[in-house]
Design a protein around this motif. Structure first.
Motif, PDB file in Angstrom:
ATOM      1  N   THR A  25       0.810  -0.985  -0.104  1.00 58.03           N
ATOM      2  CA  THR A  25      -0.009   0.120  -0.069  1.00 58.03           C
ATOM      3  C   THR A  25       0.820   1.255   0.111  1.00 58.03           C
ATOM      4  O   THR A  25       1.717   1.348   0.703  1.00 58.03           O
ATOM      5  N   ARG A  26       0.383   2.156  -0.802  1.00 55.18           N
ATOM      6  CA  ARG A  26       1.071   3.547  -0.739  1.00 55.18           C
ATOM      7  C   ARG A  26       0.303   4.449   0.158  1.00 55.18           C
ATOM      8  O   ARG A  26      -0.909   4.808  -0.198  1.00 55.18           O
ATOM      9  N   MET A  27       0.766   5.256   0.981  1.00 51.81           N
ATOM     10  CA  MET A  27       0.045   6.054   1.923  1.00 51.81           C
ATOM     11  C   MET A  27       0.916   6.906   2.917  1.00 51.81           C
ATOM     12  O   MET A  27       2.050   6.371   3.067  1.00 51.81           O
ATOM     13  N   GLU A  28       0.769   7.905   3.371  1.00 55.05           N
ATOM     14  CA  GLU A  28       1.416   8.642   4.501  1.00 55.05           C
ATOM     15  C   GLU A  28       0.688   8.495   5.801  1.00 55.05           C
ATOM     16  O   GLU A  28      -0.465   8.461   5.917  1.00 55.05           O
ATOM     17  N   VAL A  29       1.491   8.204   6.774  1.00 57.38           N
ATOM     18  CA  VAL A  29       1.085   8.010   8.051  1.00 57.38           C
ATOM     19  C   VAL A  29      -0.086   8.956   8.673  1.00 57.38           C
ATOM     20  O   VAL A  29      -0.906   8.305   9.144  1.00 57.38           O
ATOM     21  N   LEU A  61       3.871   1.072  15.275  1.00 59.31           N
ATOM     22  CA  LEU A  61       4.294   1.423  13.713  1.00 59.31           C
ATOM     23  C   LEU A  61       5.969   1.467  13.569  1.00 59.31           C
ATOM     24  O   LEU A  61       6.529   2.319  14.281  1.00 59.31           O
ATOM     25  N   LYS A  62       6.200   0.571  12.978  1.00 58.75           N
ATOM     26  CA  LYS A  62       7.664   0.574  12.758  1.00 58.75           C
ATOM     27  C   LYS A  62       8.106   1.009  11.304  1.00 58.75           C
ATOM     28  O   LYS A  62       7.433   0.678  10.295  1.00 58.75           O
ATOM     29  N   LEU A  63       9.004   2.153  11.392  1.00 58.16           N
ATOM     30  CA  LEU A  63       9.147   2.850  10.070  1.00 58.16           C
ATOM     31  C   LEU A  63      10.626   2.761   9.707  1.00 58.16           C
ATOM     32  O   LEU A  63      11.455   2.970  10.718  1.00 58.16           O
ATOM     33  N   ALA A  97       1.424  -3.723   5.695  1.00 58.97           N
ATOM     34  CA  ALA A  97       2.546  -3.146   5.280  1.00 58.97           C
ATOM     35  C   ALA A  97       2.470  -2.072   4.259  1.00 58.97           C
ATOM     36  O   ALA A  97       1.426  -2.109   3.335  1.00 58.97           O
ATOM     37  N   PHE A  98       3.391  -0.980   4.350  1.00 58.10           N
ATOM     38  CA  PHE A  98       2.900   0.086   3.098  1.00 58.10           C
ATOM     39  C   PHE A  98       4.176   0.751   2.979  1.00 58.10           C
ATOM     40  O   PHE A  98       5.342   0.650   3.640  1.00 58.10           O
ATOM     41  N   GLU A  99       4.209   1.792   2.097  1.00 55.59           N
ATOM     42  CA  GLU A  99       5.492   2.444   1.805  1.00 55.59           C
ATOM     43  C   GLU A  99       4.757   3.932   1.667  1.00 55.59           C
ATOM     44  O   GLU A  99       3.693   4.363   1.194  1.00 55.59           O
ATOM     45  N   SER A 100       5.642   4.687   2.111  1.00 52.58           N
ATOM     46  CA  SER A 100       5.312   6.415   1.937  1.00 52.58           C
ATOM     47  C   SER A 100       6.462   6.989   1.024  1.00 52.58           C
ATOM     48  O   SER A 100       7.132   6.256   0.618  1.00 52.58           O
ATOM     49  N   VAL A 101       6.451   8.313   1.128  1.00 52.76           N
ATOM     50  CA  VAL A 101       7.304   8.939   0.107  1.00 52.76           C
ATOM     51  C   VAL A 101       8.897   8.493   0.643  1.00 52.76           C
ATOM     52  O   VAL A 101       9.921   8.184  -0.074  1.00 52.76           O
ATOM     53  N   ASP A 102       8.952   8.713   2.040  1.00 49.46           N
ATOM     54  CA  ASP A 102      10.208   8.380   2.585  1.00 49.46           C
ATOM     55  C   ASP A 102      10.612   7.271   3.431  1.00 49.46           C
ATOM     56  O   ASP A 102      12.004   6.674   3.760  1.00 49.46           O
TER      57      ASP A 102
END
Length: 309
Positions: A25-29, A61-63, A97-102
């Motif tokens: 998934t692509r999203m911002e926290v 949340l693990k980033l 599980a996801f990814e954001s811009v950074d």
């Protein structure tokens, strides 16, 4: 578990990683979660306590920063944690599980009562009853991991999360170092107390095929900390005088030179340490050996109390 079964686990994990990558998934926290506070931080990234904006569910949340995290390593850690999360003493995953811009990120069960390191009193440890409760649960979790053909490789109090008073429920977390049994590791100098001595043979350029005895060693060191409030040594190298004295005890049976911290242990607890911390991996473990000693006092002061009854 035989080697064929280990290969099956490896293949399953690889399939899980492929599927996770395809559906990442692509999203911002901030769009979905409210950040409450930071729970931990390291070179890998950070863990924060968040709540879901709509449902209010607390989560950890693990980033991991994309700038320093390989996508494959992120997928591996997430999938192996998901693979093991069915056990009651292993942290539960939300399957998100996801990814954001950074960042790459995933969500898991929040431990609102912190971790085991937070309750270990220097020079005292934790109450013996709580230490034994921890022992039973951690043995169960580690045996489950080993039965899947995996080696945890990160046994330490910071990775044991608390869910209840007096260690009534504890859970292992952080599977970034977990690897299939037989994986060859480059050897390193024993720079921390939990490092098994065979990993310090840096002259062996081919590395070492890992097995569950590495976890057994680290588990023994952890139990020593719980019982005494001290590390038994700083480094698993002969240059460390405390470790050198321990080698003498293991090889000769003489306790004369052991540090005073060992005097807190009963004969039964010393026997447990001798088994879990055997210098030869072939003579060490399994972790379930600790269960044989649960009915005996582990601390000398508790033995004196029982004698006085």
């Amino acid at each position: 578990m035989n080697q064929n079964s280990v290969h099956e686990v490896v293949e399953l994990l690889q399939d899980m990683m492929v599927l996770t990558a395809q559906n990442l998934t692509r999203m911002e926290v901030a769009d979905h979660y409210r950040v409450i506070k930071e729970l931990g931080k390291g070179k890998y990234g950070k863990v924060t306590l968040v709540t879901h904006r709509q449902r209010g569910t607390p989560m950890a949340l693990k980033l991991l920063p994309k700038s320093s995290t390989d996508l494959r390593n992120f997928l591996y850690e997430y999938c192996i944690a998901l693979f093991l999360s069915a056990h009651p003493n292993i942290i539960s995953m939300f399957g998100i599980a996801f990814e954001s811009v950074d960042h790459y990120g995933f969500l898991y069960e929040a431990a609102l009562q912190s971790d085991l390191i937070s309750i270990i009193k220097p020079r005292e440890g934790i109450p013996e009853e709580a230490a034994k409760l921890c022992t039973k649960q951690l043995v169960s979790a580690l045996e489950f991991i080993h039965s899947r053909g995996l080696v945890y490789r990160d046994v330490k109090p910071e990775n044991v999360l608390l869910f209840g008073q007096d260690c009534q429920c504890v859970k292992l977390t952080d599977f970034g170092l977990t690897r299939p049994r037989g994986t060859r590791l480059k050897l390193v100098s024993g720079v921390i107390p939990y490092t098994a001595p065979e990993l310090s043979d840096t002259a062996n350029k081919e590395g070492l095929p890992i097995d569950a005895t590495l976890d057994c060693w680290a588990f023994g060191v952890l139990l020593f900390c719980l019982i005494t409030g001290y590390f038994p040594w700083e480094k698993t190298l002969p240059s460390d005088p405390f470790f050198d004295d321990f080698i003498v005890w293991q090889e000769t049976g003489s306790t004369e030179d052991l540090s005073r911290h060992w005097r807190k242990l009963t004969i039964e607890a010393m026997d447990m340490m001798k088994e879990l911390l055997a210098l030869k991996p072939s003579e060490r473990g399994p972790v379930s050996k600790a269960l044989r000693h649960l009915d005996h006092p582990w601390r000398v002061d508790n033995w004196k109390i029982i004698e006085g009854l």
